[in-house]
Motif scaffolding. Structure first.
Motif, mmCIF file in Angstrom:
data_model
loop_
_atom_site.group_PDB
_atom_site.id
_atom_site.type_symbol
_atom_site.label_atom_id
_atom_site.label_comp_id
_atom_site.label_asym_id
_atom_site.label_seq_id
_atom_site.Cartn_x
_atom_site.Cartn_y
_atom_site.Cartn_z
ATOM 1 N N PHE A 145 0.830 -1.203 0.000
ATOM 2 C CA PHE A 145 0.000 0.000 0.000
ATOM 3 C C PHE A 145 0.867 1.256 0.000
ATOM 4 C CE2 PHE A 145 -2.197 3.480 2.057
ATOM 5 C CZ PHE A 145 -3.402 3.519 1.383
ATOM 6 N N GLN A 146 1.913 1.253 0.810
ATOM 7 C CA GLN A 146 2.792 2.419 0.875
ATOM 8 C C GLN A 146 3.458 2.688 -0.474
ATOM 9 O OE1 GLN A 146 5.222 2.677 4.634
ATOM 10 N NE2 GLN A 146 4.298 0.698 5.012
ATOM 11 N N ALA A 147 3.888 1.620 -1.150
ATOM 12 C CA ALA A 147 4.532 1.782 -2.450
ATOM 13 C C ALA A 147 3.545 2.320 -3.481
ATOM 14 C CB ALA A 147 5.102 0.443 -2.916
ATOM 15 N N TRP A 148 2.320 1.815 -3.442
ATOM 16 C CA TRP A 148 1.288 2.279 -4.369
ATOM 17 C C TRP A 148 0.957 3.756 -4.126
ATOM 18 C CZ3 TRP A 148 -3.961 3.532 -3.252
ATOM 19 C CH2 TRP A 148 -4.754 3.734 -4.390
ATOM 20 N N GLY B 237 9.317 -2.423 5.802
ATOM 21 C CA GLY B 237 8.446 -1.377 5.283
ATOM 22 C C GLY B 237 7.043 -1.421 5.842
ATOM 23 N N GLN B 238 6.612 -2.551 6.368
ATOM 24 C CA GLN B 238 5.271 -2.602 6.937
ATOM 25 C C GLN B 238 5.266 -1.812 8.236
ATOM 26 O OE1 GLN B 238 3.168 -6.008 6.192
ATOM 27 N NE2 GLN B 238 1.753 -5.903 7.884
ATOM 28 N N ASN C 219 13.687 16.284 -10.707
ATOM 29 C CA ASN C 219 14.208 14.944 -10.406
ATOM 30 C C ASN C 219 14.269 14.644 -8.912
ATOM 31 O OD1 ASN C 219 14.669 14.274 -13.149
ATOM 32 N ND2 ASN C 219 16.601 15.406 -13.125
ATOM 33 N N VAL C 220 13.510 15.392 -8.124
ATOM 34 C CA VAL C 220 13.403 15.123 -6.689
ATOM 35 C C VAL C 220 12.166 14.257 -6.473
ATOM 36 C CG1 VAL C 220 13.130 16.092 -4.384
ATOM 37 C CG2 VAL C 220 14.525 17.288 -6.092
ATOM 38 N N THR C 221 12.383 13.030 -6.074
ATOM 39 C CA THR C 221 11.263 12.102 -5.946
ATOM 40 C C THR C 221 10.562 12.268 -4.603
ATOM 41 O OG1 THR C 221 12.704 10.372 -5.054
ATOM 42 C CG2 THR C 221 12.372 10.415 -7.439
ATOM 43 N N CYS C 222 9.331 11.854 -4.589
ATOM 44 C CA CYS C 222 8.523 11.870 -3.368
ATOM 45 C C CYS C 222 8.885 10.660 -2.527
ATOM 46 C CB CYS C 222 7.054 11.835 -3.761
ATOM 47 S SG CYS C 222 5.918 11.684 -2.394
ATOM 48 N N SER C 223 9.087 10.863 -1.232
ATOM 49 C CA SER C 223 9.407 9.750 -0.341
ATOM 50 C C SER C 223 8.133 9.075 0.140
ATOM 51 C CB SER C 223 10.214 10.240 0.859
ATOM 52 O OG SER C 223 9.397 11.003 1.722
ATOM 53 N N ALA D 20 4.302 10.818 0.921
ATOM 54 C CA ALA D 20 3.030 10.314 0.414
ATOM 55 C C ALA D 20 2.084 9.956 1.558
ATOM 56 C CB ALA D 20 3.274 9.095 -0.475
ATOM 57 N N MET D 21 2.601 9.257 2.558
ATOM 58 C CA MET D 21 1.761 8.860 3.692
ATOM 59 C C MET D 21 1.249 10.080 4.449
ATOM 60 S SD MET D 21 1.308 5.525 4.217
ATOM 61 C CE MET D 21 1.153 5.415 6.001
#
Length: 453
Positions: A238-241, A415-416, A254-258, A262-263
């Motif tokens: 879920f976190q990855a999605w 990651g969980q 090129n700065v990605t969201c962590s 997102a959470m």
């Protein structure tokens, strides 16, 4: 019904406990201080009230032998290098805090028992507000230990932050396990590192401390309804999605969201939506703690520093943008606030606290998120009897505007994590959150995922 990756957890009720002994534990060897002396405590943590502590509980399997003596002896040894933790906080004439050393103070160890077993505690992988009676409190404290074995730890937040507490806990546990003093890294007090500049130089507005008159329905809605702590098990999938949905589609930096970005963005939006905050043009805030240990460069912090190096990042947005705006835009605000914590911001925070003297955090019109997922609390708390069954905070309900990201016990799946909320029962309004993630995805997946809050 929520899918397996977003699972709500429930809590049982606990019986009472009985205190057997209260013993002050003194350092077992000489320390650099003497009765009557005091230590400087950095100005930057004045906003953390002395009573604001870090309560943690560690539940372990059944243990044989004199476990209290093992813990007491190890604590006495560890208090030699960590001698400030055997002192007392007091306020000076100018309103600042210091650590004072009097006669026979020490760290208070409380022994208690309860006629119950670990199985009576319910799910030992998650924090549980029903465990609150297990927290020892002094008679003059506001109202807010069991079979098997449990260990509670309370340290004032203005003395250490989460990582500092883990450093101390790890040393105590390693010493108990080895039977000899172990400090790795060697503890460093050095609070002069965060003395304010002369004269102070405040370069940022520091809206994280500013008092805002809550002209919305948020505060009234929260306090008219009794807070209910909700705990959700959130899977790595879920976190990855969610992180994928939060990535900007037209960002050329090129700065990605962590995952945190997102959470935090999703929870903030869902929280505001579920509480039906009005009016739509009201500006709300999100604050979250950022570990600033790596920010100082000239000079850098010494290894083993266990004081508070936490900066508060702050995000502002209107209710309308949170509820009806694009999810990647909210995640971008969180990311920019997180990346905006620099060495100069840290220094400016110290100077701001010196000048304005805020004595507490303001919760009006905002949500606060705290991340515990990077704390090595389960590995740090092995006192020689194996990893604990649960280690972490207990109860957030006294502060209904706080959310904690906490690691889950006994999980190999990296990651969980757990998301713990002290708020109204948001599941009652879950249907209102279905529009929060608006990038085109599989319809069934969208409906399931957004029942998180």
């Amino acid at each position: 019904m929520a899918p397996p990756w977003v699972q709500e957890l429930h809590f049982p009720h606990l019986p009472s406990h009985y205190i057997d002994h209260m013993v002050p534990v003194m350092p077992s060897g000489p320390t650099p201080t003497a009765p009557g002396q005091s230590l400087y405590l950095s100005t930057s943590m004045m906003w953390l009230e002395p009573v604001f502590s870090l309560p943690q509980y560690i539940f372990m399997p059944q243990i044989t032998g004199d476990r209290l003596k093992t813990l007491r002896d190890a604590l006495a040894s560890v208090l030699v290098p960590y001698y400030p933790l055997s002192g007392r906080l007091r306020e000076t004439n100018n309103g600042k805090l210091e650590v004072f050393f009097g006669q026979d103070q020490g760290a208070l160890m409380v022994e208690a028992h309860s006629e119950m077993s670990l199985s009576d505690l319910g799910d030992l992988k998650v924090p549980n507000p029903a465990w609150s009676p297990l927290i020892f409190r002094f008679p003059n404290e506001e109202p807010t230990n069991c079979g098997g074995f449990s260990l509670g730890l309370r340290i004032c937040h203005c003395i250490v932050d989460g990582l500092g507490a883990m450093q101390f806990l790890s040393s105590w546990a390693a010493t108990a396990k080895a039977g000899t003093l172990i400090t790795n890294p060697k503890p460093c007090w050095d609070r002069d590192f965060f003395r304010p500049r002369d004269p102070p130089l405040v370069k940022f507005p520091h809206i994280e401390f500013m008092r805002i008159e809550d002209g919305s329905s948020l505060t009234m809605s929260l306090w008219q309804t009794k807070a209910v702590q909700k705990c959700y098990r959130i899977s790595r999938e879920f976190q990855a999605w969610l992180k994928t949905l939060a990535q900007p589609e037209d960002d050329m930096s090129n700065v990605t969201c962590s995952t945190f970005d997102a959470m935090a963005a999703h929870i903030w939006r869902s929280w505001v939506k579920a509480l039906d905050v009005k009016p739509l043009n009201y500006e709300l805030r999100l604050t979250f703690s950022v570990n600033a240990r790596q920010k100082p460069k000239n000079p850098p912090l010494k290894e083993g520093f266990y004081g508070n190096v936490v900066c508060l990042a702050c995000v502002k947005s209107t209710v309308r943008k949170l509820v009806y705006g694009r999810f990647p835009d909210t995640a971008r605000l969180v990311r920019e606030a997180r990346l905006g914590i620099s060495e100069e911001y840290l220094r400016s925070t110290v100077d701001y606290v010196e000048v304005d003297r805020p004595r507490r955090l303001e919760f009006g019109g905002k949500l606060t998120i705290t991340q515990w997922t990077r704390f090595s609390i389960y590995d740090s708390a092995d006192f020689g009897w194996g990893r604990p069954m649960y280690a972490g905070p207990i109860d957030l309900t006294p502060t209904p505007q706080v959310c904690v990201f906490s690691p889950e016990a006994r999980l190999i799946l990296v990651g969980q994590c757990l998301c713990v909320f002290a708020c109204r029962n948001l599941l009652q309004k879950a249907s209102r959150t279905f529009c929060l993630l608006q990038r085109p995805v599989n319809k069934v997946q969208l409906n399931e995922a957004t029942t998180l809050l």
